[in-house]
Write a protein that holds these residues in place. Sequence first.
Motif, PDB file in Angstrom:
ATOM      1  N   ALA A   1      57.222   2.674  18.908  1.00 57.79           N
ATOM      2  CA  ALA A   1      58.005   1.459  19.168  1.00 57.79           C
ATOM      3  C   ALA A   1      59.476   1.785  19.434  1.00 57.79           C
ATOM      4  O   ALA A   1      60.097   1.217  20.333  1.00 57.79           O
ATOM      5  CB  ALA A   1      57.880   0.502  17.991  1.00 57.79           C
ATOM      6  N   VAL A   2      60.053   2.709  18.660  1.00 58.67           N
ATOM      7  CA  VAL A   2      61.471   3.043  18.806  1.00 58.67           C
ATOM      8  C   VAL A   2      61.735   3.733  20.141  1.00 58.67           C
ATOM      9  O   VAL A   2      62.715   3.427  20.826  1.00 58.67           O
ATOM     10  CB  VAL A   2      61.950   3.914  17.633  1.00 58.67           C
ATOM     11  N   THR A   3      60.862   4.661  20.535  1.00 55.08           N
ATOM     12  CA  THR A   3      61.064   5.327  21.834  1.00 55.08           C
ATOM     13  C   THR A   3      60.982   4.319  22.973  1.00 55.08           C
ATOM     14  O   THR A   3      61.661   4.464  23.995  1.00 55.08           O
ATOM     15  CB  THR A   3      60.022   6.437  22.062  1.00 55.08           C
ATOM     16  N   GLY A   4      60.179   3.269  22.797  1.00 56.10           N
ATOM     17  CA  GLY A   4      60.079   2.241  23.828  1.00 56.10           C
ATOM     18  C   GLY A   4      61.383   1.486  24.029  1.00 56.10           C
ATOM     19  O   GLY A   4      61.648   0.976  25.124  1.00 56.10           O
ATOM     20  N   LEU A   5      62.210   1.426  22.993  1.00 55.50           N
ATOM     21  CA  LEU A   5      63.497   0.744  23.115  1.00 55.50           C
ATOM     22  C   LEU A   5      64.459   1.503  24.032  1.00 55.50           C
ATOM     23  O   LEU A   5      65.411   0.921  24.554  1.00 55.50           O
ATOM     24  CB  LEU A   5      64.135   0.567  21.732  1.00 55.50           C
ATOM     25  N   PHE A   6      64.217   2.801  24.231  1.00 57.13           N
ATOM     26  CA  PHE A   6      65.068   3.640  25.084  1.00 57.13           C
ATOM     27  C   PHE A   6      64.422   3.925  26.442  1.00 57.13           C
ATOM     28  O   PHE A   6      65.035   4.558  27.291  1.00 57.13           O
ATOM     29  CB  PHE A   6      65.343   4.981  24.404  1.00 57.13           C
TER      30      PHE A   6
ATOM     31  N   GLY B   1      56.932  -4.753  20.923  1.00 58.13           N
ATOM     32  CA  GLY B   1      57.577  -3.581  20.324  1.00 58.13           C
ATOM     33  C   GLY B   1      58.536  -3.961  19.217  1.00 58.13           C
ATOM     34  O   GLY B   1      58.611  -3.283  18.175  1.00 58.13           O
ATOM     35  N   TYR B   2      59.286  -5.050  19.417  1.00 52.03           N
ATOM     36  CA  TYR B   2      60.187  -5.525  18.358  1.00 52.03           C
ATOM     37  C   TYR B   2      59.404  -5.833  17.087  1.00 52.03           C
ATOM     38  O   TYR B   2      59.819  -5.469  15.973  1.00 52.03           O
ATOM     39  CB  TYR B   2      60.913  -6.805  18.809  1.00 52.03           C
TER      40      TYR B   2
ATOM     41  N   SER C   1      49.945  -6.428  27.302  1.00 49.53           N
ATOM     42  CA  SER C   1      51.115  -6.753  28.131  1.00 49.53           C
ATOM     43  C   SER C   1      51.517  -5.583  29.025  1.00 49.53           C
ATOM     44  O   SER C   1      51.972  -5.784  30.159  1.00 49.53           O
ATOM     45  CB  SER C   1      52.289  -7.179  27.254  1.00 49.53           C
ATOM     46  N   ASN C   2      51.320  -4.362  28.551  1.00 45.46           N
ATOM     47  CA  ASN C   2      51.609  -3.192  29.378  1.00 45.46           C
ATOM     48  C   ASN C   2      50.564  -3.056  30.491  1.00 45.46           C
ATOM     49  O   ASN C   2      50.892  -2.745  31.642  1.00 45.46           O
ATOM     50  CB  ASN C   2      51.620  -1.935  28.526  1.00 45.46           C
ATOM     51  N   TRP C   3      49.312  -3.317  30.155  1.00 45.94           N
ATOM     52  CA  TRP C   3      48.222  -3.211  31.130  1.00 45.94           C
ATOM     53  C   TRP C   3      48.376  -4.253  32.244  1.00 45.94           C
ATOM     54  O   TRP C   3      48.013  -4.007  33.396  1.00 45.94           O
ATOM     55  CB  TRP C   3      46.894  -3.390  30.402  1.00 45.94           C
ATOM     56  N   LEU C   4      48.937  -5.418  31.916  1.00 46.10           N
ATOM     57  CA  LEU C   4      49.085  -6.497  32.903  1.00 46.10           C
ATOM     58  C   LEU C   4      50.178  -6.217  33.923  1.00 46.10           C
ATOM     59  O   LEU C   4      50.227  -6.865  34.970  1.00 46.10           O
ATOM     60  CB  LEU C   4      49.359  -7.823  32.191  1.00 46.10           C
ATOM     61  N   GLY C   5      51.077  -5.278  33.637  1.00 47.43           N
ATOM     62  CA  GLY C   5      52.071  -4.880  34.628  1.00 47.43           C
ATOM     63  C   GLY C   5      53.496  -5.276  34.283  1.00 47.43           C
ATOM     64  O   GLY C   5      53.769  -5.876  33.238  1.00 47.43           O
ATOM     65  N   VAL C   6      54.417  -4.939  35.202  1.00 46.91           N
ATOM     66  CA  VAL C   6      55.847  -5.104  34.946  1.00 46.91           C
ATOM     67  C   VAL C   6      56.256  -6.557  34.770  1.00 46.91           C
ATOM     68  O   VAL C   6      57.264  -6.851  34.134  1.00 46.91           O
ATOM     69  CB  VAL C   6      56.680  -4.461  36.080  1.00 46.91           C
ATOM     70  N   SER C   7      55.479  -7.477  35.298  1.00 47.96           N
ATOM     71  CA  SER C   7      55.818  -8.892  35.154  1.00 47.96           C
ATOM     72  C   SER C   7      55.749  -9.355  33.707  1.00 47.96           C
ATOM     73  O   SER C   7      56.334 -10.377  33.333  1.00 47.96           O
ATOM     74  CB  SER C   7      54.885  -9.758  36.010  1.00 47.96           C
TER      75      SER C   7
ATOM     76  N   ALA D   1      50.889  -5.407  22.641  1.00 52.76           N
ATOM     77  CA  ALA D   1      51.669  -4.412  23.376  1.00 52.76           C
ATOM     78  C   ALA D   1      50.813  -3.738  24.452  1.00 52.76           C
ATOM     79  O   ALA D   1      51.266  -3.527  25.583  1.00 52.76           O
ATOM     80  CB  ALA D   1      52.229  -3.371  22.405  1.00 52.76           C
ATOM     81  N   TYR D   2      49.584  -3.413  24.088  1.00 49.07           N
ATOM     82  CA  TYR D   2      48.691  -2.760  25.061  1.00 49.07           C
ATOM     83  C   TYR D   2      48.363  -3.690  26.229  1.00 49.07           C
ATOM     84  O   TYR D   2      48.454  -3.307  27.394  1.00 49.07           O
ATOM     85  CB  TYR D   2      47.400  -2.320  24.364  1.00 49.07           C
TER      86      TYR D   2
END
Length: 254
Positions: free
Chosen positions: A138-143, A68-69, A53-59, A50-51
């Motif tokens: 994780a749950v807040t990330g779903l929203f 997150g799932y 993939s977030n650091w690599l950007g929106v792609s 998760a970290y």
Amino acid sequence: MSDQFIEPNELLQAQVQPHSRDDVQDSQLHVWDVPTRVFHWLLVASFIAAYVSNWLGVSYFTYHLWSGYFVVILVGFRILWGVFGTHHARFANFVRHPVESLRYAKALLTNKVKSYPGHNPLGALMVLLLLLVMLVQAVTGLFANDEIFNAGPLYGYVSHDFSLALTGLHKELFYWILAAVAVHVSAVLFYVFVKRENLVKAMVTGKKPRRGFENARSIKSSRVWLALFLIVLVSGALAGIIVAAPEAVLDMGY
């Protein structure tokens, strides 16, 4: 009456007779079942994924979302496993009264603390804290949404402003989780190198030396089929919620 003569090499063999398999097994206490160990390492991997993939950007948002799932499913499973799982994995058998946790912390400072076959009182608090913050994260990330292209699958359930608030919480919690993980790793290293209690090895093999835990219960089965059923149950529930959610279309207010 004559004495029986014993060859010296026979006497030596008798003295160095290897332990039987039962003796070796009896010297080990089986504490952590397979599902608990797999959960632990998969949660570590999911958090790292998760970290990154977030650091690599929106792609890489899709990879971040799937990470997150996995965290939601894993934590949801661990909560259920804490109720229905094996002896040492159940909350009822390792979560203790705050007073006992305080006494344990004081004893730890004087190096007169006793060992526990499963989680010690402070370790139990860390388990609960990590489960809580990682589930909320994780749950807040779903929203959540990035205000550009991407939104979580449950974005359609809330207003855009509320989604932004949850996005802020989602980002902020990462640093709290990082701090908690740092404390957790430091504590594990302390036990490995100072107290000579290899918690890492125990979470890999599932076993600890029985010495000092003669009266502790050694689990007989990992209940893998029950664990798989709970994983399917949690995964199905999450999938149902996501499928039933309104389409996540960003509302930028203009």
